[in-house]
Design a protein around this motif. Structure first.
Motif, PDB file in Angstrom:
ATOM      1  N   LEU A 109       0.773  -1.600   0.346  1.00 40.82           N
ATOM      2  CA  LEU A 109       0.036   0.365   0.024  1.00 40.82           C
ATOM      3  C   LEU A 109       0.325   1.683  -0.050  1.00 40.82           C
ATOM      4  O   LEU A 109       0.692   1.874  -0.704  1.00 40.82           O
ATOM      5  CB  LEU A 109      -0.942   0.209   0.817  1.00 40.82           C
ATOM      6  CG  LEU A 109      -2.253  -0.495   1.242  1.00 40.82           C
ATOM      7  CD1 LEU A 109      -2.505  -1.255  -0.263  1.00 40.82           C
ATOM      8  CD2 LEU A 109      -3.299  -0.686   1.987  1.00 40.82           C
ATOM      9  N   ALA A 110       2.332   1.481   1.039  1.00 39.31           N
ATOM     10  CA  ALA A 110       2.490   2.620   0.615  1.00 39.31           C
ATOM     11  C   ALA A 110       3.209   3.087  -1.109  1.00 39.31           C
ATOM     12  O   ALA A 110       3.335   3.657  -0.926  1.00 39.31           O
ATOM     13  CB  ALA A 110       4.383   2.076   1.582  1.00 39.31           C
ATOM     14  N   ALA A 125       0.433   4.021  -2.621  1.00 39.08           N
ATOM     15  CA  ALA A 125       0.360   5.456  -2.303  1.00 39.08           C
ATOM     16  C   ALA A 125       1.200   6.705  -2.781  1.00 39.08           C
ATOM     17  O   ALA A 125       0.888   7.427  -3.326  1.00 39.08           O
ATOM     18  CB  ALA A 125       0.466   5.205  -0.859  1.00 39.08           C
ATOM     19  N   LEU A 126       2.589   6.462  -3.140  1.00 36.70           N
ATOM     20  CA  LEU A 126       3.234   6.366  -3.155  1.00 36.70           C
ATOM     21  C   LEU A 126       3.401   7.041  -4.619  1.00 36.70           C
ATOM     22  O   LEU A 126       3.484   8.457  -4.825  1.00 36.70           O
ATOM     23  CB  LEU A 126       4.489   6.261  -2.805  1.00 36.70           C
ATOM     24  CG  LEU A 126       5.631   7.388  -3.481  1.00 36.70           C
ATOM     25  CD1 LEU A 126       6.329   8.430  -2.895  1.00 36.70           C
ATOM     26  CD2 LEU A 126       7.283   6.631  -2.990  1.00 36.70           C
ATOM     27  N   GLN A 140      -0.716   8.761  -5.659  1.00 35.89           N
ATOM     28  CA  GLN A 140      -0.381  10.465  -4.899  1.00 35.89           C
ATOM     29  C   GLN A 140      -1.584  10.619  -3.854  1.00 35.89           C
ATOM     30  O   GLN A 140      -2.053  11.495  -4.168  1.00 35.89           O
ATOM     31  CB  GLN A 140      -0.310  11.125  -6.008  1.00 35.89           C
ATOM     32  CG  GLN A 140       1.477  11.039  -6.653  1.00 35.89           C
ATOM     33  CD  GLN A 140       1.727  12.350  -5.589  1.00 35.89           C
ATOM     34  OE1 GLN A 140       2.527  12.152  -4.322  1.00 35.89           O
ATOM     35  NE2 GLN A 140       2.932  13.357  -6.378  1.00 35.89           N
ATOM     36  N   SER A 171      -9.542   1.822   3.659  1.00 28.67           N
ATOM     37  CA  SER A 171     -10.268   1.755   5.557  1.00 28.67           C
ATOM     38  C   SER A 171     -10.050   3.049   5.769  1.00 28.67           C
ATOM     39  O   SER A 171     -10.187   4.205   5.105  1.00 28.67           O
ATOM     40  CB  SER A 171      -8.524   0.566   5.583  1.00 28.67           C
ATOM     41  OG  SER A 171      -7.671   2.341   5.414  1.00 28.67           O
ATOM     42  N   ILE A 172     -10.183   2.858   7.381  1.00 24.57           N
ATOM     43  CA  ILE A 172     -10.330   3.821   8.070  1.00 24.57           C
ATOM     44  C   ILE A 172      -9.217   4.185   9.085  1.00 24.57           C
ATOM     45  O   ILE A 172      -8.516   3.820   9.564  1.00 24.57           O
ATOM     46  CB  ILE A 172     -11.831   3.840   8.948  1.00 24.57           C
ATOM     47  CG1 ILE A 172     -12.638   3.129   8.548  1.00 24.57           C
ATOM     48  CG2 ILE A 172     -11.856   4.691   9.671  1.00 24.57           C
ATOM     49  CD1 ILE A 172     -13.913   2.302   8.894  1.00 24.57           C
ATOM     50  N   GLN A 173      -9.153   5.534   9.260  1.00 25.39           N
ATOM     51  CA  GLN A 173      -8.309   6.788  10.077  1.00 25.39           C
ATOM     52  C   GLN A 173      -8.867   7.135  11.280  1.00 25.39           C
ATOM     53  O   GLN A 173      -9.135   7.932  10.495  1.00 25.39           O
ATOM     54  CB  GLN A 173      -7.391   6.991   9.318  1.00 25.39           C
ATOM     55  CG  GLN A 173      -6.474   7.781  10.178  1.00 25.39           C
ATOM     56  CD  GLN A 173      -4.813   6.444  10.677  1.00 25.39           C
ATOM     57  OE1 GLN A 173      -5.432   5.200   9.056  1.00 25.39           O
ATOM     58  NE2 GLN A 173      -5.245   6.510  11.891  1.00 25.39           N
ATOM     59  N   LEU A 174      -8.730   6.765  12.276  1.00 24.04           N
ATOM     60  CA  LEU A 174      -9.340   7.310  13.358  1.00 24.04           C
ATOM     61  C   LEU A 174      -8.672   8.459  14.380  1.00 24.04           C
ATOM     62  O   LEU A 174      -8.051   8.030  14.654  1.00 24.04           O
ATOM     63  CB  LEU A 174     -10.734   6.146  14.537  1.00 24.04           C
ATOM     64  CG  LEU A 174     -11.686   6.755  14.797  1.00 24.04           C
ATOM     65  CD1 LEU A 174     -12.701   7.046  14.398  1.00 24.04           C
ATOM     66  CD2 LEU A 174     -11.653   5.174  16.087  1.00 24.04           C
ATOM     67  N   ALA A 199      -2.714  16.108   4.865  1.00 30.06           N
ATOM     68  CA  ALA A 199      -1.634  16.058   4.307  1.00 30.06           C
ATOM     69  C   ALA A 199      -1.330  14.763   4.154  1.00 30.06           C
ATOM     70  O   ALA A 199      -0.118  14.650   3.287  1.00 30.06           O
ATOM     71  CB  ALA A 199      -0.579  16.325   5.878  1.00 30.06           C
ATOM     72  N   GLN A 200      -1.773  13.465   5.047  1.00 31.36           N
ATOM     73  CA  GLN A 200      -1.829  12.341   4.178  1.00 31.36           C
ATOM     74  C   GLN A 200      -2.247  12.234   2.725  1.00 31.36           C
ATOM     75  O   GLN A 200      -2.334  10.614   2.827  1.00 31.36           O
ATOM     76  CB  GLN A 200      -1.383  11.230   4.852  1.00 31.36           C
ATOM     77  CG  GLN A 200      -0.151  11.165   6.810  1.00 31.36           C
ATOM     78  CD  GLN A 200       0.849  12.016   5.803  1.00 31.36           C
ATOM     79  OE1 GLN A 200       1.308  11.144   4.994  1.00 31.36           O
ATOM     80  NE2 GLN A 200       1.876  12.871   6.521  1.00 31.36           N
ATOM     81  N   LYS A 201      -2.646  12.941   2.311  1.00 33.32           N
ATOM     82  CA  LYS A 201      -4.111  13.269   1.315  1.00 33.32           C
ATOM     83  C   LYS A 201      -4.652  11.856   1.747  1.00 33.32           C
ATOM     84  O   LYS A 201      -4.899  10.434   0.785  1.00 33.32           O
ATOM     85  CB  LYS A 201      -3.312  12.898  -0.328  1.00 33.32           C
ATOM     86  CG  LYS A 201      -2.396  14.178  -0.444  1.00 33.32           C
ATOM     87  CD  LYS A 201      -1.960  13.605  -1.455  1.00 33.32           C
ATOM     88  CE  LYS A 201      -0.538  14.016  -1.776  1.00 33.32           C
ATOM     89  NZ  LYS A 201       0.722  13.841  -0.990  1.00 33.32           N
TER      90      LYS A 201
END
Lengths: 342, 342
Positions: free
Chosen positions: B58-59, B62-63, B66, B100-103, B122-124
């Motif tokens: 995933l990294a 994502a990179l 973008q 996925s979720i970032q809480l 900032a992490q789009k």
DNA sequence: CAATCGCTTGGTAGCGCTGTCAATATCGGT
DNA sequence: ACCGATATTGACAGCGCTACCAAGCGATTG
């Protein structure tokens, strides 16, 4: 041929380094290990980053470093108050750290848990917090193979995968029954819902205590696989009364059931504790302010979450906890609902 | 010079492509948009991936792309049952998706919220779900500038940042009071804790209803900034009785307070509803099974979370919801605790 | 005074994937 | 059979950061 995709306005590490008059790699070090820089450069990079409003690109970092700063958390339920407290502890401990949390809900299924576990581990988490000690054999294997700190929470048991923090549900339930026995109760019923492994162990504790006192009677046990609720507490209590009308106390595997049982007693005009004593489990906030106040077994959920997170962090920072298995214990809160039989 | 860092055993997309006999980019497309492949290649890539047990990094994704497939969720509290239900809805909707979720927990602070918001953006993230309509001016600016679907949840109001789903806390409280008035109650007290913006609007609704009925009296209002709890419900109710001993009903801004008030009534041997009627807010599960059963205002929390997540997904998939602002409404659950005055 | 040591700093390449556009294959219509 | 349009596929470079090693430098030592 492929064209450049340079984003013009974006602040990258290179920009910060340039403004600070250092190499990108030095700037990079500033964010990961500031102590490695000389005082002068440290200050220059710091102010440059601030001036440009630099925010590191986590994806690039993860790709280059082959690791993330994410701690995975696997819990069986989002609605259960018990886990809300644990989660709060975890979030509080991690809030002040560089780590973030990836949360997943196993819905009390160890197969679902195994699936989520594989998903997590594939992304190379920095650490893992997982609920309970009943994982599938495959899950265990996968976790043992991976090289990151893992904390099992909610209970303690033999052979931890890595670290463990919790308490003995068996002992806790046994202590609750011992309390009721000491108060003079004899026909003590058991109300259980969901019957996940930890609830099962509470039932084992109940059975052990009753058997030791030569008071065990299967008629006193009412359980169901249905998820817990206050309403269900009332229903199960009614079922118990139908099976064993002569009970003088009831132990509920959680406080929701206990509250439901209390309401059912009120509906039937049964005095608590004069006709039936009630003891719950977890000691949620409302237990101390109901009428009558309800006895329960207090468990340290917030601390459990907090310490689990701290154990992960400490291990990551090379300060591995001296004790990999922590028993947080419990305490029986004796309140009006289980006052001594007169 | 720098040496190769090739990890030998690892399965990368290139390995899958090789085994399938296609180019890496084709394999890549299989995971993002399978329909773009011919049937034959699709099957070949699929089985190759399965055989090798390939899991995308995933990294790297994502990179390179973008963007991420993470939806940020900002809520004010982890312990509040209300948000647990909302979260469950969000998780359920997103479980079956690629996202996925970032809480993150704002702890009812809009400054904290702003900080977390900047961190997230900032992490789009692919999308954002944020609680309420009271953000700082800077937060609003930042969110308006960013190009991702944003859903404000828990309430509806004017000028959504992007999308919105919730209900009117003002109307809901007003309806609860209207119900009490219709049942014949006149001296209706108000119990409020935490007093966050939504609770404040419930107070406004109460005030409006009472003023319209020419029954408004500031002596009937008891509020505190302390976080809610059942115990606090008892305390506030006691305070209210001290200020206005002649009340015949009480409206509590949430069900915990209502339950606390009920217990306090029992302690004082005040009959509910004969001496005091009680109405809560949220309609948590236990309200229907207490003794007496407690009236409340039902809100659709699970649906709110579920729909919010679905609105984000639909937007991301190009199917923007027809209605960007959704009012889920509420319903007044009339139970024993507010039975008609005889 | 040369040899050694430890602390900082920099150069280079690569982490694994996808955006962009070009190239090729396929197809229906006339 | 030919044409243009559409569906598939591929080549290349680069996303932003860090691992690895080397080199610079002043201080320390015998």
């Amino acid at each position: 041929m492929a064209r450049k995709r340079i984003t013009p306005g974006k602040i990258r590490l290179a920009e910060v380094a340039k403004l600070a008059g250092v190499s990108p790699i030095t700037a990079s070090r500033f964010f990961r290990n500031p102590d490695a820089l000389s005082t002068g450069k440290r200050a220059r990079v710091e102010s440059a980053a601030k001036e440009l409003g630099y925010v590191p690109n986590l994806a690039a970092r993860a790709l280059a470093s082959q690791r993330t700063e994410v701690i995975g958390v696997l819990i069986p339920s989002l609605t259960n108050n018990v886990f809300a407290d644990v989660l709060r502890g975890i979030y509080d401990a991690l809030d002040v750290s560089r780590y973030s949390i990836q949360l997943a809900n196993t819905r009390y299924s160890i197969l679902q848990e195994e699936r989520l576990l594989r998903l997590f581990l594939a992304q190379k988490p920095a650490g893992l917090i997982i609920t309970g000690i009943n994982q599938t054999a495959d899950s265990r294997r996968v976790m043992e193979a991976v090289d990151c700190p893992i904390v099992q929470i909610m209970e303690v048991g033999p052979s931890p995968i890595d670290m463990m923090i919790g308490f003995s549900h068996f002992d806790a339930a046994k202590a609750a029954i011992a309390h009721l026995l000491a108060q003079g109760y004899r026909r003590i019923g058991f109300l259980g819902a969901r019957m996940d492994p930890r609830v099962q162990r509470r039932l084992d504790g109940y059975r052990a205590a009753m058997t030791e006192a030569a008071l065990f009677d299967p008629q006193l046990i009412v359980t169901t696989a249905i998820p817990t609720s206050v309403t269900l507490g009332g229903t199960l209590f009614a079922d118990l009364l139908a099976k064993a009308p002569d009970i003088d106390a009831v132990f509920c595997v959680n406080d929701d059931l206990a509250l439901g049982a209390l309401f059912e007693c009120k509906r039937r005009h049964m005095a608590v504790p004069e006709q039936v004593a009630i003891v719950g489990f977890n000691d949620l906030e409302f237990m101390a302010s109901s009428e009558p106040t309800l006895s329960s077994v207090r468990t340290n959920r917030y601390e459990m979450g907090r310490n689990a997170a701290m154990m992960v962090i400490e291990t990551l920072e090379g300060r591995r906890p001296a004790k990999p298995v922590v028993d947080l214990g419990f305490s029986v809160m004796e309140r009006q609902s289980s006052a001594r039989r007169s």
